[in-house]
Design a protein around this motif. Sequence first.
Motif, PDB file in Angstrom:
ATOM      1  N   ASP A 108       7.968   6.479   5.495  1.00 32.04           N
ATOM      2  CA  ASP A 108       7.026   7.412   6.123  1.00 32.04           C
ATOM      3  C   ASP A 108       7.298   8.798   5.542  1.00 32.04           C
ATOM      4  N   TYR A 136      11.425  11.446   3.406  1.00 36.47           N
ATOM      5  CA  TYR A 136      10.788  10.352   4.129  1.00 36.47           C
ATOM      6  C   TYR A 136      11.782   9.631   5.017  1.00 36.47           C
ATOM      7  N   LYS A 173       0.847  -1.201   0.000  1.00 42.91           N
ATOM      8  CA  LYS A 173       0.000   0.000   0.000  1.00 42.91           C
ATOM      9  C   LYS A 173       0.874   1.240   0.000  1.00 42.91           C
ATOM     10  N   MET A 174       0.338   2.298  -0.603  1.00 44.14           N
ATOM     11  CA  MET A 174       1.084   3.551  -0.668  1.00 44.14           C
ATOM     12  C   MET A 174       0.116   4.717  -0.640  1.00 44.14           C
ATOM     13  N   ASP A 175       0.410   5.648   0.261  1.00 47.23           N
ATOM     14  CA  ASP A 175      -0.341   6.894   0.383  1.00 47.23           C
ATOM     15  C   ASP A 175       0.704   8.001   0.294  1.00 47.23           C
ATOM     16  N   PHE A 176       0.902   8.515  -0.945  1.00 51.41           N
ATOM     17  CA  PHE A 176       1.944   9.529  -1.153  1.00 51.41           C
ATOM     18  C   PHE A 176       1.408  10.903  -0.766  1.00 51.41           C
ATOM     19  N   THR A 177       1.308  11.115   0.559  1.00 50.01           N
ATOM     20  CA  THR A 177       0.897  12.398   1.116  1.00 50.01           C
ATOM     21  C   THR A 177       1.770  12.625   2.347  1.00 50.01           C
ATOM     22  N   GLU A 178       1.850  13.877   2.808  1.00 47.93           N
ATOM     23  CA  GLU A 178       2.586  14.143   4.047  1.00 47.93           C
ATOM     24  C   GLU A 178       1.892  13.384   5.168  1.00 47.93           C
ATOM     25  N   GLY A 179       2.664  12.581   5.899  1.00 47.05           N
ATOM     26  CA  GLY A 179       2.098  11.738   6.942  1.00 47.05           C
ATOM     27  C   GLY A 179       1.662  10.372   6.432  1.00 47.05           C
ATOM     28  N   GLY A 180       1.684  10.177   5.108  1.00 49.91           N
ATOM     29  CA  GLY A 180       1.336   8.885   4.510  1.00 49.91           C
ATOM     30  C   GLY A 180       2.553   7.970   4.482  1.00 49.91           C
ATOM     31  N   ARG A 181       2.347   6.750   3.965  1.00 50.55           N
ATOM     32  CA  ARG A 181       3.471   5.823   3.907  1.00 50.55           C
ATOM     33  C   ARG A 181       3.348   4.858   2.731  1.00 50.55           C
ATOM     34  N   ARG A 182       4.486   4.285   2.384  1.00 48.64           N
ATOM     35  CA  ARG A 182       4.547   3.202   1.403  1.00 48.64           C
ATOM     36  C   ARG A 182       5.065   1.969   2.129  1.00 48.64           C
TER      37      ARG A 182
END
Length: 164
Positions: free
Chosen positions: A82, A94, A56-65
């Motif tokens: 992160d 990150y 899973k990947m959420d490429f936003t500030e505070g997100g993670r891969r």
Amino acid sequence: MKSNLLMDFSVNKETSTVNVKREFNESISNVWSAWTEPEILDQWWAPAPWKSRTKKMDFTEGGRRLYAMIGPEGEEHWALADFKSITPKTNFKYLDAFCDKEGNLNTDFPRSDWDVSFSEQNGSTFVDIAIKHENISDVEKILEMGFKEGFTIAMEGLDKIFAK
């Protein structure tokens, strides 16, 4: 096929930082996409014959891969990024770490702080990477694990994607 594009790899022992500057014969928006979209990242992030697979990947500030490096024998090494800050098509930062497939940190290995910058010059895109570690022994540990060779192979894999 050896690339004639710039690949500068150096270690600053005083700051425990690995610096990599790499040139790509491609537009900044395509290079940015290759570094920030899991569908493209998975095609080059692991050094061949290894493969990268993003869970899973959420490429936003505070997100993670959360992703795995999968070896030729099917062995899996999990890692996560992160994301701390993102300035589109310019820079992202990150914290990198080894973990299990659920994203629980493996504290046997040090985390590293990645600062990845993008710039365009004369039709090429340059990616400047500073990978900061807590101490020089952490840097030596990743170098012994083959980081320089593996990362160089991965960069050449990205060249092949752009060549298509």
